[in-house]
Scaffold this active site. Structure first.
Site, PDB file in Angstrom:
ATOM      1  N   LYS A  47      35.659  29.102  34.711  1.00  0.00           N
ATOM      2  CA  LYS A  47      36.004  28.956  36.108  1.00  0.00           C
ATOM      3  C   LYS A  47      36.704  30.203  36.644  1.00  0.00           C
ATOM      4  O   LYS A  47      36.861  30.367  37.852  1.00  0.00           O
ATOM      5  CB  LYS A  47      36.969  27.761  36.283  1.00  0.00           C
ATOM      6  CG  LYS A  47      36.466  26.447  35.769  1.00  0.00           C
ATOM      7  CD  LYS A  47      37.600  25.417  35.832  1.00  0.00           C
ATOM      8  CE  LYS A  47      37.234  24.190  35.040  1.00  0.00           C
ATOM      9  NZ  LYS A  47      38.416  23.294  34.908  1.00  0.00           N
ATOM     10  N   GLU A 103      32.884  38.773  35.810  1.00  0.00           N
ATOM     11  CA  GLU A 103      33.930  38.160  34.980  1.00  0.00           C
ATOM     12  C   GLU A 103      35.306  38.425  35.567  1.00  0.00           C
ATOM     13  O   GLU A 103      35.517  39.431  36.244  1.00  0.00           O
ATOM     14  CB  GLU A 103      33.875  38.746  33.562  1.00  0.00           C
ATOM     15  CG  GLU A 103      33.306  37.798  32.525  1.00  0.00           C
ATOM     16  CD  GLU A 103      34.248  36.653  32.154  1.00  0.00           C
ATOM     17  OE1 GLU A 103      35.028  36.191  33.011  1.00  0.00           O
ATOM     18  OE2 GLU A 103      34.204  36.211  31.009  1.00  0.00           O
ATOM     19  N   ASP A 104      36.216  37.504  35.300  1.00  0.00           N
ATOM     20  CA  ASP A 104      37.585  37.710  35.734  1.00  0.00           C
ATOM     21  C   ASP A 104      38.278  38.776  34.892  1.00  0.00           C
ATOM     22  O   ASP A 104      38.914  39.678  35.413  1.00  0.00           O
ATOM     23  CB  ASP A 104      38.368  36.378  35.666  1.00  0.00           C
ATOM     24  CG  ASP A 104      38.214  35.649  34.330  1.00  0.00           C
ATOM     25  OD1 ASP A 104      37.473  36.126  33.448  1.00  0.00           O
ATOM     26  OD2 ASP A 104      38.834  34.581  34.162  1.00  0.00           O
ATOM     27  N   ASP A 107      39.527  40.460  27.743  1.00  0.00           N
ATOM     28  CA  ASP A 107      40.754  40.476  26.945  1.00  0.00           C
ATOM     29  C   ASP A 107      40.367  40.981  25.556  1.00  0.00           C
ATOM     30  O   ASP A 107      40.242  42.184  25.346  1.00  0.00           O
ATOM     31  CB  ASP A 107      41.324  39.046  26.929  1.00  0.00           C
ATOM     32  CG  ASP A 107      42.754  38.979  26.432  1.00  0.00           C
ATOM     33  OD1 ASP A 107      42.993  39.412  25.298  1.00  0.00           O
ATOM     34  OD2 ASP A 107      43.633  38.483  27.155  1.00  0.00           O
ATOM     35  N   LYS A 135      41.925  44.441  29.627  1.00  0.00           N
ATOM     36  CA  LYS A 135      43.122  44.798  28.844  1.00  0.00           C
ATOM     37  C   LYS A 135      42.692  45.708  27.708  1.00  0.00           C
ATOM     38  O   LYS A 135      42.319  45.209  26.635  1.00  0.00           O
ATOM     39  CB  LYS A 135      43.765  43.540  28.241  1.00  0.00           C
ATOM     40  CG  LYS A 135      44.298  42.524  29.237  1.00  0.00           C
ATOM     41  CD  LYS A 135      44.921  41.340  28.483  1.00  0.00           C
ATOM     42  CE  LYS A 135      45.322  40.220  29.401  1.00  0.00           C
ATOM     43  NZ  LYS A 135      45.777  39.013  28.650  1.00  0.00           N
ATOM     44  N   PHE A 156      49.756  38.125  29.225  1.00  0.00           N
ATOM     45  CA  PHE A 156      49.000  36.989  29.757  1.00  0.00           C
ATOM     46  C   PHE A 156      49.199  36.933  31.264  1.00  0.00           C
ATOM     47  O   PHE A 156      50.319  36.842  31.759  1.00  0.00           O
ATOM     48  CB  PHE A 156      49.423  35.678  29.106  1.00  0.00           C
ATOM     49  CG  PHE A 156      48.463  34.568  29.427  1.00  0.00           C
ATOM     50  CD1 PHE A 156      47.237  34.474  28.782  1.00  0.00           C
ATOM     51  CD2 PHE A 156      48.760  33.636  30.415  1.00  0.00           C
ATOM     52  CE1 PHE A 156      46.332  33.483  29.109  1.00  0.00           C
ATOM     53  CE2 PHE A 156      47.854  32.629  30.747  1.00  0.00           C
ATOM     54  CZ  PHE A 156      46.634  32.560  30.093  1.00  0.00           C
ATOM     55  N   VAL A 157      48.091  37.009  31.993  1.00  0.00           N
ATOM     56  CA  VAL A 157      48.182  37.061  33.452  1.00  0.00           C
ATOM     57  C   VAL A 157      47.541  35.834  34.094  1.00  0.00           C
ATOM     58  O   VAL A 157      46.667  35.184  33.505  1.00  0.00           O
ATOM     59  CB  VAL A 157      47.525  38.344  34.016  1.00  0.00           C
ATOM     60  CG1 VAL A 157      48.281  39.575  33.540  1.00  0.00           C
ATOM     61  CG2 VAL A 157      46.043  38.440  33.633  1.00  0.00           C
ATOM     62  N   ASP A 163      44.021  31.093  35.145  1.00  0.00           N
ATOM     63  CA  ASP A 163      44.940  29.959  35.082  1.00  0.00           C
ATOM     64  C   ASP A 163      45.795  29.961  33.833  1.00  0.00           C
ATOM     65  O   ASP A 163      45.477  30.610  32.829  1.00  0.00           O
ATOM     66  CB  ASP A 163      44.140  28.647  35.074  1.00  0.00           C
ATOM     67  CG  ASP A 163      43.448  28.428  33.730  1.00  0.00           C
ATOM     68  OD1 ASP A 163      42.711  29.336  33.285  1.00  0.00           O
ATOM     69  OD2 ASP A 163      43.656  27.375  33.104  1.00  0.00           O
ATOM     70  N   ARG A 169      45.504  29.297  39.577  1.00  0.00           N
ATOM     71  CA  ARG A 169      44.240  29.923  39.991  1.00  0.00           C
ATOM     72  C   ARG A 169      44.273  30.306  41.468  1.00  0.00           C
ATOM     73  O   ARG A 169      43.623  31.240  41.897  1.00  0.00           O
ATOM     74  CB  ARG A 169      43.063  28.959  39.781  1.00  0.00           C
ATOM     75  CG  ARG A 169      42.706  28.687  38.328  1.00  0.00           C
ATOM     76  CD  ARG A 169      41.346  27.994  38.262  1.00  0.00           C
ATOM     77  NE  ARG A 169      41.134  27.309  36.997  1.00  0.00           N
ATOM     78  CZ  ARG A 169      40.689  27.893  35.891  1.00  0.00           C
ATOM     79  NH1 ARG A 169      40.405  29.170  35.880  1.00  0.00           N
ATOM     80  NH2 ARG A 169      40.525  27.194  34.782  1.00  0.00           N
TER      81      ARG A 169
HETATM   82  P1  XMP Z   1      38.232  37.259  25.738  1.00  0.00           P
HETATM   83  O1  XMP Z   1      39.482  37.355  24.888  1.00  0.00           O
HETATM   84  O2  XMP Z   1      37.130  36.597  24.991  1.00  0.00           O
HETATM   85  O3  XMP Z   1      38.649  36.379  26.992  1.00  0.00           O
HETATM   86  O4  XMP Z   1      37.840  38.630  26.274  1.00  0.00           O
HETATM   87  C1  XMP Z   1      37.961  35.208  27.258  1.00  0.00           C
HETATM   88  C2  XMP Z   1      38.444  34.477  28.468  1.00  0.00           C
HETATM   89  O5  XMP Z   1      39.791  34.081  28.274  1.00  0.00           O
HETATM   90  C3  XMP Z   1      40.432  34.024  29.506  1.00  0.00           C
HETATM   91  N1  XMP Z   1      41.579  34.948  29.489  1.00  0.00           N
HETATM   92  C4  XMP Z   1      42.661  34.820  30.249  1.00  0.00           C
HETATM   93  N2  XMP Z   1      42.989  33.869  31.147  1.00  0.00           N
HETATM   94  N3  XMP Z   1      45.019  35.016  31.565  1.00  0.00           N
HETATM   95  C5  XMP Z   1      44.176  33.981  31.804  1.00  0.00           C
HETATM   96  O6  XMP Z   1      44.492  33.162  32.653  1.00  0.00           O
HETATM   97  C6  XMP Z   1      44.761  35.994  30.660  1.00  0.00           C
HETATM   98  O7  XMP Z   1      45.572  36.929  30.481  1.00  0.00           O
HETATM   99  C7  XMP Z   1      43.515  35.887  29.970  1.00  0.00           C
HETATM  100  N4  XMP Z   1      42.924  36.661  29.028  1.00  0.00           N
HETATM  101  C8  XMP Z   1      41.730  36.032  28.749  1.00  0.00           C
HETATM  102  C9  XMP Z   1      39.450  34.454  30.558  1.00  0.00           C
HETATM  103  O8  XMP Z   1      38.811  33.327  31.146  1.00  0.00           O
HETATM  104  C10 XMP Z   1      38.450  35.257  29.770  1.00  0.00           C
HETATM  105  O9  XMP Z   1      37.205  35.296  30.410  1.00  0.00           O
HETATM  106 MG    MG Z   2      36.567  33.967  32.086  1.00  0.00          MG
END
Ligand code: XMP
Ligand code: MG
Length: 183
Positions: A47, A103-104, A107, A135, A156-157, A163, A169
Site C-alpha cells: 500500500k 515504489e515508496d 530499504d 536508504k 525507520f520513516v 506506515d 500513511r
Molecule cells: P525492502 O527492505 O525489501 O523494503 O527494500 C520492503 C518494504 O518495506 C517497507 N519499508 C518501510 N516502511 N518505513 C516504512 O513505513 C520504512 O522506513 C520502511 N522501509 C521499508 C516498504 O513498504 C518497502 O517497500
Molecule cells: Mg512498499
C-alpha cells in the site's frame, strides 16, 4: 495532516510535502521524455506507493495506465525478511509493455529484487524502477533503480504512504518515527 501535527511521535522531518511535489515534477518530466512513443505501464506496489503513485501519475503529461500489486515481505516489526508473497497480482498482461514500477522506498532492496525477477519472466519489453525514497546504507542487495526521489539515512520513516502499524500513511511529509512509538 502535516508532520508538525505529530511532533511528539517523530524525531525529524526528512522530506516535506513541498520538496516531494517539486521532485515529482522533475522526475515526471524525465520519465515522459524517456518513454516518449513507448507503451508505458505504471505498476504501484500497495500500500506504501499509493501517495507517490497518485501525485506522480498526475504530474505526467501522458495518460499512462496504472496497475497495482500487493506483496508482503514477512519479518519482525520494522525489518524486511526477503520472503515475498503475492497478496494481489496484476490485472495486466505485461507482454511487450514498458513497465515502470512505482515504489515508496528501497530499504534492504529484497522486495524489489524479487519483484524484478518475477516481472522479468512475464515478457515485458522493459522493467524499470522509480522509488521515491532509498536508504543506501540499508542495502542488502543491489537494485538497479532508474529514478530515485531522495536518498535518506538508515532510519525507520513514516508518512506519504509509509506506515507503522497502518498509521501515519496520511502524513503529508516523510519523517523519522520516534523509537518510543515502536519499542
Ligand atoms: P525492502 O527492505 O525489501 O523494503 O527494500 C520492503 C518494504 O518495506 C517497507 N519499508 C518501510 N516502511 N518505513 C516504512 O513505513 C520504512 O522506513 C520502511 N522501509 C521499508 C516498504 O513498504 C518497502 O517497500
Ligand atoms: Mg512498499
Amino acid at each position: 495532516m502535516r508532520a508538525a501535527d505529530v511532533l511528539t511521535e517523530i524525531t525529524q522531518v526528512l522530506v516535506t510535502e513541498e520538496e516531494i511535489r517539486a521532485r515529482l515534477d522533475e522526475i515526471a518530466a524525465q520519465v515522459a521524455a524517456d518513454y516518449e512513443g513507448k507503451d508505458l505501464l505504471l505498476v504501484g506496489v500497495l500500500k506504501g506507493a499509493i501517495m507517490v503513485m497518485a501525485d506522480f501519475s498526475r504530474a505526467l503529461p501522458t495518460t499512462a495506465p496504472m496497475d497495482w500489486m500487493a506483496v508482503s515481505s514477512y519479518g519482525a516489526g520494522t525489518k524486511s525478511s526477503g520472503v515475498v508473497q503475492i497478496r494481489k497480482d496484476l490485472d495486466t498482461d505485461l507482454h511487450d509493455k514498458h513497465v515502470l514500477i512505482v515504489e515508496d522506498i528501497i530499504d534492504s532492496g529484497l522486495t524489489l529484487s524479487w519483484l524484478l525477477e518475477n516481472f522479468a519472466s512475464r515478457g515485458a519489453a522493459s522493467v524499470e524502477v522509480f522509488a521515491l525514497l532509498r536508504k543506501p546504507d540499508a542495502a542488502k542487495v543491489e537494485v538497479d533503480c532508474r529514478y530515485v526521489g531522495f536518498d535518506i539515512p538508515n532510519e525507520f520513516v513514516v508518512g506519504y504512504g509509509l506506515d507503522y502499524a497502518e498509521r501515519y500513511r496520511n502524513l503529508r511529509d516523510v519523517a523519522i518515527l520516534a523509537p518510543h512509538v515502536y519499542s
